[in-house]
Write a protein that holds these residues in place. Sequence first.
Motif, short mmCIF file in Angstrom:
data_model
loop_
_atom_site.label_atom_id
_atom_site.label_comp_id
_atom_site.label_asym_id
_atom_site.label_seq_id
_atom_site.Cartn_x
_atom_site.Cartn_y
_atom_site.Cartn_z
N LYS A 177 20.44 45.14 50.57
CA LYS A 177 19.81 46.16 49.74
C LYS A 177 20.90 47.11 49.26
N SER A 234 23.93 52.97 54.39
CA SER A 234 23.44 52.51 53.09
C SER A 234 24.57 51.93 52.26
N ILE A 279 18.30 43.79 45.52
CA ILE A 279 18.61 42.99 46.71
C ILE A 279 19.39 41.77 46.24
N TYR A 318 17.09 50.37 43.44
CA TYR A 318 17.92 49.48 44.25
C TYR A 318 17.68 48.03 43.85
N ASN A 339 21.68 50.34 46.73
CA ASN A 339 21.21 51.44 45.88
C ASN A 339 22.07 51.52 44.62
#
Length: 198
Positions: free
Chosen positions: A27, A59, A18, A16, A29
């Motif tokens: 964040k 996510s 940031i 991942y 992935n």
Amino acid sequence: MISYVKGRLEYIGESYIIIEVNGIGYKINIPSSTIEKLPSLRSELKMFTYFYVKEDEMSLYGFLSREELTMFERLISVSGIGPKVAVGILSTISPQDLCLAVITEDIKTLSTAPGVGKKTAQRMILELKDKIDTVETLQSSVDDSRLRENNVSQEAISALIALGYSRIDGTKAVQAVFEEGMTVEEVIKAALNKLAIF
């Protein structure tokens, strides 16, 4: 919901990154294959994203191109494939190779991805074949790295197209018969025999 995130690359992890946007760190992935393509830290970066929401999870999944995002969305539409497996597949197989593998029913290539066995590969072929755009597939087959590196394959495909076959049929036949050391003539002859039984 979130189509893309554009901001400063603050951190690069194993799976991942940031990105900071207006003081907020997102964040995201990513496929492991994306890491080597990233710019240096503190650089401006735009990632096309998919916002995944489940009962106990929210996510963001990010990709450097719309093509990768589109393939990710297709992969998670396959029964039994979630976002983590889809990212694992894209970490191992490029979108172009995936298109070609699905069209040519190449179970061996699909099975090289983590979490993908023979049954999952067969399900991918069954459920994705109708979702892959013909034009996109033609482009991906032309751009396929294995064929791009091999002039004999390219010449054989061009010859088959000149004989009236479609590019996708020509590519499929050449891939099925090609072996190292073959001449263009040998490839064309073997591919024509293969096309006769397709």
